[in-house]
Write an enzyme that holds these catalytic residues in place. Structure first.
Site, PDB file in Angstrom:
ATOM      1  N   HIS A  78      48.633  42.341  53.625  1.00  0.00           N
ATOM      2  CA  HIS A  78      47.418  41.931  52.912  1.00  0.00           C
ATOM      3  C   HIS A  78      46.136  42.366  53.626  1.00  0.00           C
ATOM      4  CE1 HIS A  78      49.185  39.559  49.635  1.00  0.00           C
ATOM      5  NE2 HIS A  78      50.161  39.306  50.493  1.00  0.00           N
ATOM      6  N   GLU A 134      42.762  42.363  42.231  1.00  0.00           N
ATOM      7  CA  GLU A 134      42.488  43.798  42.390  1.00  0.00           C
ATOM      8  C   GLU A 134      41.792  44.376  41.160  1.00  0.00           C
ATOM      9  OE1 GLU A 134      46.821  43.566  40.906  1.00  0.00           O
ATOM     10  OE2 GLU A 134      45.416  42.358  42.075  1.00  0.00           O
TER      11      GLU A 134
END
Length: 308
Positions: free
Chosen positions: A191, A222
């Site tokens: 991440h 995203e």
């Protein structure tokens, strides 16, 4: 004070007094710390407050035609000026007079005759408070990870630009951008690496859009929203495809992607000529449907739709 640039520009103070001598004295006191604009009566004060949007108002109470009390009541009843802090400067120095001024919404009360250094320090303190408030307001509109506009800011700008384009019968375009196979990237590289990718994508898109009205915002995860006022479908598609190409050109390795060896995005856009005061939900749903089509066709491409 420029609301977006912090202390890089001098803050603006509106001085309202029917006595020229007082206006001149306050201008001399404050001109090194701020840009001073002047009004000699209540009507001028209201006009300049709306037009100039000063950071602070120094307001005399006893004026002909319209008193300072009437001026502040009008300011506080107007959405365009209610946020501007007001300091009363008045020869009325009884506690009841000060209490009334504060009850009407003033942030401070200075009695005449005033001590120049005290006025200067109080003004500086209030301008500093205004500056801090603007910083907090700006932070509330910024996505902490990517440092671009967040979803709240996007919604605010969308409403404003929708109304503006509706007034001008101008097209409004929206693009939704989604990073291809981003979960696979996070699963493969972690991440922390994913966060760095989102920051790079955000800054790349932000750097490509140069018109003041254009906005790139992180919509969530995203996914990014790109708002393009006064942009028709052909221009919107061209800009969207340039954004897609720009991100691919970053050449950020994505070893887990079945689309390409580098990070890519899919983009869906929609163009509508706004009508009415409320945002038509078809603008977003149309862009989202175009994004779905771009993904269905293999990703790393831009699709665009034109509204009725």
């Amino acid at each position: 004070m420029d609301k977006n640039q912090g202390m890089t520009a001098l803050p603006t103070v509106l001085v309202v007094d029917d006595e020229k001598q007082n206006r001149d004295l306050l201008t001399e006191l404050l001109h090194e710390d701020c840009r001073v604009i002047l009004a000699k009566n209540g009507n001028q004060a209201l006009e300049r407050a709306r037009e100039q949007q000063p950071d602070l108002i120094l307001l005399d109470v006893l004026m002909p035609d319209m008193s300072g009390h009437e001026v502040i009541q009008t300011l506080k009843n107007d959405d365009a000026t209610r946020h501007i802090p007001v300091i009363f400067i008045s020869a009325l120095d009884a506690p009841a007079d000060e209490e009334r001024g504060l009850d009407l919404g003033a942030v401070d009360y200075i009695a005449k005759p005033f001590h120049p250094s005290i006025v200067r320090k109080r003004v500086r303190n209030h301008l500093l408070s205004v500056h801090h408030r603007h910083l907090l307001e700006n932070l509330a509109m910024i996505d902490s990870l990517t440092e671009i506009a967040n979803r709240r800011r996007y919604a605010e700008v969308l409403e404003s630009e929708w109304r503006r384009c509706a007034r001008n019968a101008a097209p409004l375009s929206l693009a939704i951008v989604d990073v291809d196979h981003f979960k696979a990237y996070n699963d493969h590289l972690g991440h922390a690496a994913g966060d760095r990718v989102l920051r790079r994508i955000a800054q790349a898109m932000n750097g490509l859009l140069r018109r003041p009205g254009d906005l790139v915002a992180r919509y969530g995860g995203e996914e990014f929203a790109v708002l393009l006022p006064e942009t028709d479908a052909d221009s919107g598609y061209q800009i969207g495809n340039e954004l897609r190409q720009q991100i691919e050109a970053l050449a950020i390795a994505h070893p887990a992607s079945p689309v390409a060896p580098v990070i890519t995005v899919s983009l869906g856009g929609m163009t509508i000529v706004p009508a009415g005061g409320d945002v038509d939900p078809r603008l977003f749903s149309g862009a989202d449907a175009a994004l779905y089509a771009a993904k269905a066709e293999g990703r790393n491409r831009a699709f665009w739709r034109l509204g009725d």
